[in-house]
Scaffold this active site. Structure first.
Site, mmCIF file in Angstrom:
data_model
loop_
_atom_site.group_PDB
_atom_site.id
_atom_site.type_symbol
_atom_site.label_atom_id
_atom_site.label_comp_id
_atom_site.label_asym_id
_atom_site.label_seq_id
_atom_site.Cartn_x
_atom_site.Cartn_y
_atom_site.Cartn_z
ATOM 1 N N HIS A 187 78.023 -8.809 29.435
ATOM 2 C CA HIS A 187 79.026 -7.759 29.683
ATOM 3 C C HIS A 187 79.885 -7.517 28.444
ATOM 4 O O HIS A 187 80.241 -6.390 28.138
ATOM 5 C CB HIS A 187 79.902 -8.136 30.881
ATOM 6 C CG HIS A 187 79.153 -8.148 32.180
ATOM 7 N ND1 HIS A 187 78.309 -7.114 32.557
ATOM 8 C CD2 HIS A 187 79.093 -9.054 33.188
ATOM 9 C CE1 HIS A 187 77.775 -7.402 33.738
ATOM 10 N NE2 HIS A 187 78.227 -8.568 34.140
ATOM 11 N N ASP A 224 73.139 -0.006 32.282
ATOM 12 C CA ASP A 224 72.589 -1.106 33.074
ATOM 13 C C ASP A 224 71.824 -2.108 32.195
ATOM 14 O O ASP A 224 71.234 -1.723 31.186
ATOM 15 C CB ASP A 224 71.659 -0.520 34.150
ATOM 16 C CG ASP A 224 71.440 -1.497 35.296
ATOM 17 O OD1 ASP A 224 72.149 -2.521 35.365
ATOM 18 O OD2 ASP A 224 70.545 -1.234 36.129
ATOM 19 N N LEU A 246 86.594 14.570 22.361
ATOM 20 C CA LEU A 246 85.764 14.052 23.449
ATOM 21 C C LEU A 246 86.616 13.592 24.634
ATOM 22 O O LEU A 246 87.634 12.927 24.457
ATOM 23 C CB LEU A 246 84.964 12.846 22.921
ATOM 24 C CG LEU A 246 84.181 12.048 23.972
ATOM 25 C CD1 LEU A 246 82.938 12.812 24.413
ATOM 26 C CD2 LEU A 246 83.783 10.680 23.426
HETATM 27 C C1 IPE Z 1 74.901 0.534 38.558
HETATM 28 O O1 IPE Z 1 74.308 -0.638 38.158
HETATM 29 C C2 IPE Z 1 76.391 0.436 38.428
HETATM 30 C C3 IPE Z 1 76.927 0.293 37.089
HETATM 31 C C4 IPE Z 1 76.275 0.255 35.951
HETATM 32 C C5 IPE Z 1 78.357 0.209 37.041
HETATM 33 P P1 IPE Z 1 73.939 -1.798 39.203
HETATM 34 O O2 IPE Z 1 73.267 -2.823 38.385
HETATM 35 O O3 IPE Z 1 75.138 -2.205 39.942
HETATM 36 O O4 IPE Z 1 72.942 -1.051 40.190
HETATM 37 P P2 IPE Z 1 71.822 -1.635 41.170
HETATM 38 O O5 IPE Z 1 72.499 -2.636 42.055
HETATM 39 O O6 IPE Z 1 70.768 -2.271 40.335
HETATM 40 O O7 IPE Z 1 71.310 -0.446 41.910
HETATM 41 C C1 IPE Z 2 75.494 -3.318 34.225
HETATM 42 O O1 IPE Z 2 74.735 -4.433 33.922
HETATM 43 C C2 IPE Z 2 76.951 -3.615 34.098
HETATM 44 C C3 IPE Z 2 77.753 -3.310 35.262
HETATM 45 C C4 IPE Z 2 77.405 -3.282 36.501
HETATM 46 C C5 IPE Z 2 79.127 -3.048 34.955
HETATM 47 P P1 IPE Z 2 74.274 -5.411 35.077
HETATM 48 O O2 IPE Z 2 75.295 -6.475 35.251
HETATM 49 O O3 IPE Z 2 73.960 -4.641 36.295
HETATM 50 O O4 IPE Z 2 72.970 -6.029 34.443
HETATM 51 P P2 IPE Z 2 71.627 -6.407 35.213
HETATM 52 O O5 IPE Z 2 71.168 -5.185 35.943
HETATM 53 O O6 IPE Z 2 71.972 -7.527 36.145
HETATM 54 O O7 IPE Z 2 70.690 -6.816 34.119
HETATM 55 MG MG MG Z 3 72.250 -3.814 36.998
#
Ligand code: IPE
Ligand code: IPE
Ligand code: MG
Length: 249
Positions: free
Chosen positions: A46, A29, A140
């Site tokens: 990303h 995240d 792995l």
């Molecule tokens: C969780 O992250 C899902 C992934 C990393 C794929 P999110 O950023 O989507 O989660 P919330 O919305 O903050 O709970």
């Molecule tokens: C996680 O990073 C990536 C995915 C959900 C695939 P986010 O896109 O949720 O990044 P934040 O939480 O907005 O910083």
């Molecule tokens: Mg996120």
């Protein structure tokens, strides 16, 4: 595993190679916040996140971890703007297409869990191709959770079991923990020993709900693109300090 000593110096001296976690799962995240901090579009976050993933797969394999599950896209992530969803899907396609070259010489097996039928035909084909290509590999297991939701998985499992009961193939008395585990996407994957979630968020966001009943959590503050190999080693060291009791004393 002397090469790890060479690579990371002091970091891994604390690492007990006889007591490795079998399965580490990651909620990567913070890509969006990483980009925002730099005044860049989320898509760049990303992209950087995918680079972090590449290096973590390699270090996990080198350390000798058997299963690494990555939460790449949740069933809730469809709520994001279409162009962001498209970016995430395109990066996943690219990751799978380059995986062979990237992991050349390694013995990494790639598999995908989640509702893959909800993905584009191109992505589904690529998943089939890479899964088949690497299925005999013994190193792995890289498990990519794509269009994955813990609740969605449990609903599917309940439907499966209900169908078997209605068809007279299964008696209700035979429904137990083992049966349910065998019907999940992760049927032949052990429960995660540790779940790492980066970016300081303290929640599971629908990840491996059934499987994480006794999983150790670790929540480092850094954003996913900043998560480096040394942080992965630190996670393993942190795991080795934990005392897992499973309800006992
Ligand atoms: C969780 O992250 C899902 C992934 C990393 C794929 P999110 O950023 O989507 O989660 P919330 O919305 O903050 O709970
Ligand atoms: C996680 O990073 C990536 C995915 C959900 C695939 P986010 O896109 O949720 O990044 P934040 O939480 O907005 O910083
Ligand atoms: Mg996120």
């Amino acid at each position: 595993m002397l090469f790890i000593d060479k690579l990371f110096g002091k970091e891994d001296k604390k690492l007990d190679k006889g007591k490795l976690p079998v399965h580490i799962a990651i909620i990567p995240d913070g890509n969006g916040r990483w980009a925002k901090k730099r005044g860049l579009p989320r898509s760049i976050g990303h992209k950087e996140g995918t680079n972090a993933l590449r290096s973590i797969v390699k270090i996990a394999d080198r350390v000798g971890i058997k299963y690494l599950t990555i939460y790449a896209f949740s069933t809730e992530n469809w709520r994001r703007p279409k162009d962001e969803v498209d970016t995430l899907m395109a990066l996943m396609l690219e990751f799978l297409k380059n995986a062979e070259k990237e992991l050349e010489g390694s013995d990494v097996r790639i598999r995908v869990i989640g509702n893959t039928k909800g993905m584009s035909g191109e992505l589904q084909n690529e998943i089939k191709r890479v899964t088949k290509l690497t299925e005999k590999r013994k190193g792995l297991n890289l498990v990519i959770a794509l269009n994955y939701g813990g609740r969605d998985e449990i609903i599917n499992t309940i439907k499966d079991i209900a169908r078997d009961v209605l068809d007279g193939k299964l008696s209700i008395d035979r429904i137990n923990e083992q049966l349910i585990s065998e019907k999940l996407y992760t049927s032949d994957i052990p429960d995660p020993d540790m779940i790492i979630r980066t970016s300081g968020e303290l929640r599971s966001s629908n990840f491996l709900l059934w499987q994480s009943a006794y999983t150790e959590y670790w929540f480092p503050d850094m954003l996913w693109p900043d998560f480096k190999e040394k942080d992965f080693i630190e996670a393993v060291c942190e795991y080795q300090k934990r005392n897992r009791r499973y309800g006992g004393v």
